[in-house]
Design a protein around this motif. Structure first.
Motif, PDB file in Angstrom:
ATOM      1  N   LYS A   1       0.848  -1.195   0.000  1.00 14.84           N
ATOM      2  CA  LYS A   1       0.000   0.000   0.000  1.00 14.84           C
ATOM      3  C   LYS A   1       0.881   1.242   0.000  1.00 14.84           C
ATOM      4  O   LYS A   1       1.979   1.234   0.560  1.00 14.84           O
ATOM      5  CB  LYS A   1      -0.913   0.014   1.231  1.00 14.84           C
TER       6      LYS A   1
ATOM      7  N   ASP B   1      -0.491  -3.809  -5.290  1.00 17.70           N
ATOM      8  CA  ASP B   1      -1.870  -3.348  -5.339  1.00 17.70           C
ATOM      9  C   ASP B   1      -2.310  -3.478  -6.799  1.00 17.70           C
ATOM     10  O   ASP B   1      -1.511  -3.225  -7.712  1.00 17.70           O
ATOM     11  CB  ASP B   1      -1.919  -1.877  -4.888  1.00 17.70           C
ATOM     12  N   GLU B   2      -3.563  -3.844  -7.022  1.00 23.22           N
ATOM     13  CA  GLU B   2      -4.000  -4.047  -8.416  1.00 23.22           C
ATOM     14  C   GLU B   2      -4.065  -2.731  -9.189  1.00 23.22           C
ATOM     15  O   GLU B   2      -4.179  -2.742 -10.419  1.00 23.22           O
ATOM     16  CB  GLU B   2      -5.346  -4.790  -8.471  1.00 23.22           C
TER      17      GLU B   2
ATOM     18  N   HIS C   1      -6.964 -11.452  -9.741  1.00 24.20           N
ATOM     19  CA  HIS C   1      -7.710 -10.427  -8.997  1.00 24.20           C
ATOM     20  C   HIS C   1      -9.073 -10.233  -9.654  1.00 24.20           C
ATOM     21  O   HIS C   1      -9.173 -10.175 -10.877  1.00 24.20           O
ATOM     22  CB  HIS C   1      -6.918  -9.114  -8.995  1.00 24.20           C
TER      23      HIS C   1
ATOM     24  N   LEU D   1      -8.738 -13.936  -5.856  1.00 23.76           N
ATOM     25  CA  LEU D   1      -8.916 -12.878  -4.857  1.00 23.76           C
ATOM     26  C   LEU D   1     -10.261 -12.197  -5.092  1.00 23.76           C
ATOM     27  O   LEU D   1     -10.542 -11.743  -6.195  1.00 23.76           O
ATOM     28  CB  LEU D   1      -7.766 -11.874  -5.005  1.00 23.76           C
ATOM     29  N   PHE D   2     -11.098 -12.154  -4.061  1.00 22.93           N
ATOM     30  CA  PHE D   2     -12.446 -11.589  -4.213  1.00 22.93           C
ATOM     31  C   PHE D   2     -12.831 -10.881  -2.917  1.00 22.93           C
ATOM     32  O   PHE D   2     -12.214 -11.115  -1.864  1.00 22.93           O
ATOM     33  CB  PHE D   2     -13.440 -12.717  -4.541  1.00 22.93           C
ATOM     34  N   PRO D   3     -13.845 -10.014  -2.941  1.00 21.72           N
ATOM     35  CA  PRO D   3     -14.232  -9.314  -1.719  1.00 21.72           C
ATOM     36  C   PRO D   3     -14.752 -10.304  -0.668  1.00 21.72           C
ATOM     37  O   PRO D   3     -15.538 -11.195  -0.989  1.00 21.72           O
ATOM     38  CB  PRO D   3     -15.358  -8.385  -2.180  1.00 21.72           C
TER      39      PRO D   3
ATOM     40  N   ASN E   1     -14.924  -3.498   3.830  1.00 21.34           N
ATOM     41  CA  ASN E   1     -15.478  -2.262   3.274  1.00 21.34           C
ATOM     42  C   ASN E   1     -15.935  -2.420   1.822  1.00 21.34           C
ATOM     43  O   ASN E   1     -16.730  -1.638   1.324  1.00 21.34           O
ATOM     44  CB  ASN E   1     -14.441  -1.125   3.384  1.00 21.34           C
TER      45      ASN E   1
ATOM     46  N   SER F   1     -10.895 -10.830   0.556  1.00 18.52           N
ATOM     47  CA  SER F   1     -10.084  -9.635   0.837  1.00 18.52           C
ATOM     48  C   SER F   1     -10.945  -8.401   1.084  1.00 18.52           C
ATOM     49  O   SER F   1     -12.157  -8.434   0.948  1.00 18.52           O
ATOM     50  CB  SER F   1      -9.169  -9.351  -0.352  1.00 18.52           C
ATOM     51  N   ALA F   2     -10.256  -7.314   1.376  1.00 20.64           N
ATOM     52  CA  ALA F   2     -10.800  -5.958   1.582  1.00 20.64           C
ATOM     53  C   ALA F   2     -11.204  -5.742   3.042  1.00 20.64           C
ATOM     54  O   ALA F   2     -12.125  -6.391   3.546  1.00 20.64           O
ATOM     55  CB  ALA F   2     -11.965  -5.651   0.655  1.00 20.64           C
ATOM     56  N   GLY F   3     -10.481  -4.846   3.661  1.00 15.30           N
ATOM     57  CA  GLY F   3     -10.809  -4.482   5.045  1.00 15.30           C
ATOM     58  C   GLY F   3     -10.481  -5.561   6.060  1.00 15.30           C
ATOM     59  O   GLY F   3     -11.023  -5.576   7.170  1.00 15.30           O
TER      60      GLY F   3
ATOM     61  N   ALA G   1      -4.198  -8.893   3.421  1.00 14.71           N
ATOM     62  CA  ALA G   1      -4.477  -7.562   3.979  1.00 14.71           C
ATOM     63  C   ALA G   1      -3.500  -6.517   3.475  1.00 14.71           C
ATOM     64  O   ALA G   1      -2.305  -6.783   3.308  1.00 14.71           O
ATOM     65  CB  ALA G   1      -4.423  -7.621   5.504  1.00 14.71           C
ATOM     66  N   GLY G   2      -4.028  -5.324   3.247  1.00 13.13           N
ATOM     67  CA  GLY G   2      -3.201  -4.151   2.948  1.00 13.13           C
ATOM     68  C   GLY G   2      -3.221  -3.232   4.152  1.00 13.13           C
ATOM     69  O   GLY G   2      -2.300  -3.206   4.971  1.00 13.13           O
ATOM     70  N   GLY G   3      -4.333  -2.510   4.294  1.00 18.32           N
ATOM     71  CA  GLY G   3      -4.481  -1.585   5.418  1.00 18.32           C
ATOM     72  C   GLY G   3      -4.343  -2.270   6.768  1.00 18.32           C
ATOM     73  O   GLY G   3      -3.817  -1.686   7.735  1.00 18.32           O
TER      74      GLY G   3
HETATM   75  C1  1AE Z   1     -11.503  -6.990  -3.065  1.00 20.83           C
HETATM   76  C2  1AE Z   1     -10.280  -6.193  -3.381  1.00 20.83           C
HETATM   77  C3  1AE Z   1      -9.382  -5.981  -2.193  1.00 20.83           C
HETATM   78  C4  1AE Z   1      -8.097  -5.338  -2.599  1.00 20.83           C
HETATM   79  O1  1AE Z   1      -7.673  -5.471  -3.714  1.00 20.83           O
HETATM   80  C5  1AE Z   1      -7.380  -4.530  -1.668  1.00 20.83           C
HETATM   81  O2  1AE Z   1      -6.379  -3.823  -2.169  1.00 20.83           O
HETATM   82  C6  1AE Z   1      -7.653  -4.481  -0.337  1.00 20.83           C
HETATM   83  O3  1AE Z   1      -6.929  -3.697   0.482  1.00 20.83           O
HETATM   84  P1  1AE Z   1      -7.233  -3.612   2.032  1.00 20.83           P
HETATM   85  O4  1AE Z   1      -6.788  -4.884   2.675  1.00 20.83           O
HETATM   86  O5  1AE Z   1      -8.704  -3.413   2.211  1.00 20.83           O
HETATM   87  O6  1AE Z   1      -6.441  -2.449   2.512  1.00 20.83           O
END
Ligand code: 1AE
Length: 398
Positions: A133, A161-162, A250, A284-286, A291, A320-322, A344-346
Motif C-alpha cells: 500500500k 496493489d492491483e 484479482h 482474490l475476491f471481496p 469495506n 479480501s478488503a478491510g 491484507a493491505g491496510g
Molecule cells: C476486493 C479487493 C481488495 C483489494 O484489492 C485490496 O487492495 C484491499 O486492500 P485492504 O486490505 O482493504 O487495505
C-alpha cells in the motif's frame, strides 16, 4: 460432448415453451422461420431444455448446448450460452456444467493449493499475504523498505496493489529484480521462501512477452486483473510454458458482471469455477466482512467452486478488503484452514506500530485460530496482536 447452462429467468406461466424457444433461438433458430434451412442437418446443433423448475421470484432453467456449436474455449462458450440473453433484464447465468471431454480442453491451475504449499513449505495453516500500500508516487527505495519490513514480520506472500501499473518510479522490471534480490537474500538467511506477485499490466498484446521476461528476470508470481482482460487471457498466460509462474487472479471489475442481484453471471461461476478452469492459482475476491463486501452466500459459493473435487488442482481462496487480525477466526470458520489465504493491505500497513508488527499480529491471530484459541487469550502473549485488536476490535468477541 457439450455444456449445460443453468439460468435464472424471470417467472413466466409458460416457461417450458419459452425456454425451448430460447434453446432453439440460441442455436439453430432465428427470430423468423427460414424455410430453406435443412432442419435435419441442424439436429446435432440443436439446444435442448433439460429442466425447468418453477420458483417464486425466478424460474431455474437448464439448457444443453452441443459442443458442435462452439470451439472449446471460454469466449466461444460464453457467447453461445449467454451472448444474447445477457441483454435481457433479469436473465442470470448461474452455472455451467462441462462434460469431461470438454473439460479436458482447459488447464486448471499450474500450481494450485498443494503446489504453492510445497513451494513455500507451509502445510498446516492458512497462508498470509500482504498488499503493498502507498507505493504509488514512491520510489524503489520505499518499495524495498516496505518489502524488508514485511519479511521481518514473517509474511508468506506479497502482492502489488492491483491499481499499481507501469510507472517511472517503480517500473515493472525493476520491481521484479529488486524483489528477487531481497527475497533471495531472505531465503539464504532464513530458509523461508516468499512469493511476490508483480502486477502484470499493459496492452493485451504485450502481456505474454512481458510475463516471459519477468520469469527470466526472476519473478516468482504474477498478479493479474483477469476481468479487465478476459478469462481467456488468464488461460493463455497459464498455458505458456515459458512463463510457468503462480498467478494471483484479482477479481476487480467482476462486480459489473456479477455484482447486481438479478442479472449477469453468478460470482461462483465467474470468480470461482471459470477462474479455476482457466488457471488461476489464487482467486482474490471481496470478503463478506469488509469495506468492499459481497454476500456470505456468494463468497462461500466461490470457495466451493475453487475447491470441489474435479480434474483440476484447487485454487486458493483469497477473501479480501478491510481484513484485520480480529477477523481471522471468522475467516477460518467460514473458509477453513486448508485453502485460505488471509490477505491484507491496510490491516498490515495501518498497524499502530508499523508493518512488521502488522504481520506479526496476523501470524499470531492465524496460529491462535488454527488451534481454536480465542484472540483475547492469544493477545496476552502477543503485543502486536493486542495492539491490533485495540485498533480494529475483535470480531469474535463482539
Ligand atoms: C476486493 C479487493 C481488495 C483489494 O484489492 C485490496 O487492495 C484491499 O486492500 P485492504 O486490505 O482493504 O487495505
Amino acid at each position: 460432448m457439450g455444456v449445460i447452462a443453468t439460468y435464472r429467468f424471470p417467472t413466466h406461466p409458460d416457461q417450458q415453451r419459452r425456454a425451448e424457444q430460447y434453446a432453439l433461438g440460441l442455436t439453430v433458430g432465428s427470430w423468423t422461420d427460414i424455410p430453406h434451412l435443412e432442419r435435419e442437418q441442424l439436429q446435432k446443433h440443436k439446444g435442448e431444455v433439460i429442466a425447468v423448475e418453477r420458483g417464486e421470484e425466478k424460474d431455474t432453467v437448464k439448457i444443453y448446448y452441443p459442443a458442435a456449436n462452439f470451439s472449446p474455449d471460454i469466449p466461444a462458450i460464453l457467447t453461445t450460452v449467454y451472448g444474447k440473453l445477457s441483454f435481457f433484464e433479469g436473465y442470470e447465468l448461474v452455472d455451467l456444467t462441462f462434460d469431461d471431454a470438454l473439460l479436458s480442453h482447459f488447464p486448471g491451475p499450474r500450481w494450485g493449493e498443494q503446489g504453492i504449499r510445497h513451494q513455500l513449505g507451509i502445510f498446516d495453516r492458512p497462508l498470509l499475504m500482504a498488499i503493498f500500500k502507498g507505493v504509488m508516487g514512491r520510489d524503489l527505495a520505499f518499495f524495498s523498505a516496505q518489502l524488508e519490513e514485511l519479511l521481518a514480520g514473517g509474511i508468506d506472500l506479497i502482492k502489488d496493489d492491483e491499481i499499481l501499473f507501469e510507472n517511472e518510479l517503480t517500473p515493472f522490471y525493476k520491481r521484479v529484480t529488486t524483489a528477487k534480490e531481497i527475497l533471495d537474500r531472505h531465503y539464504q538467511e532464513t530458509g523461508r521462501r516468499v512469493l511476490y506477485a508483480v502486477n502484470l499490466s499493459g496492452r493485451t498484446n504485450e502481456l505474454q512477452e512481458k510475463a516471459e521476461r519477468a520469469a527470466e528476470w526472476g519473478a516468482n508470481a504474477l498478479l493479474f486483473n483477469v476481468h479487465a482482460y478476459g478469462l481467456d487471457m488468464l488461460q493463455t498466460l497459464r498455458e505458456n510454458p515459458n512463463i510457468g509462474l503462480p498467478i494471483v487472479a484479482h477479481s476487480a471489475l467482476s462486480g459489473a458482471l456479477a455484482g447486481y442481484a438479478g442479472s449477469g453471471y453468478s460470482y461462483s461461476l465467474l470468480v470461482g469455477k471459470l477462474t479455476r478452469l482457466a488457471g488461476g492459482d489464487f482467486s482474490l475476491f471481496p470478503s463478506p466482512y469488509g469495506n468492499v463486501a459481497i454476500s456470505l452466500a456468494d463468497a462461500l459459493a466461490i470457495n466451493q467452486a475453487l475447491t470441489e473435487e474435479n480434474i483440476f488442482a484447487k485454487t486458493f481462496a483469497v477473501p479480501s478488503a478491510g481484513i484485520h487480525p480480529g477477523l481471522v477466526p471468522q475467516l477460518v470458520q467460514d473458509f477453513g484452514v486448508g485453502n485460505l489465504v488471509v490477505n491484507a493491505g491496510g490491516g498490515i500497513f495501518g498497524h499502530p506500530d508499523g508493518p512488521t508488527p502488522g504481520v506479526q499480529a496476523f501470524r499470531a491471530a492465524i496460529e491462535a485460530s488454527v488451534q481454536n484459541i480465542p484472540l483475547a487469550e492469544a493477545a496476552k502473549t502477543s503485543l502486536p496482536l493486542q495492539r491490533a485488536l485495540q485498533q480494529w476490535g475483535n470480531a469474535a468477541a463482539s
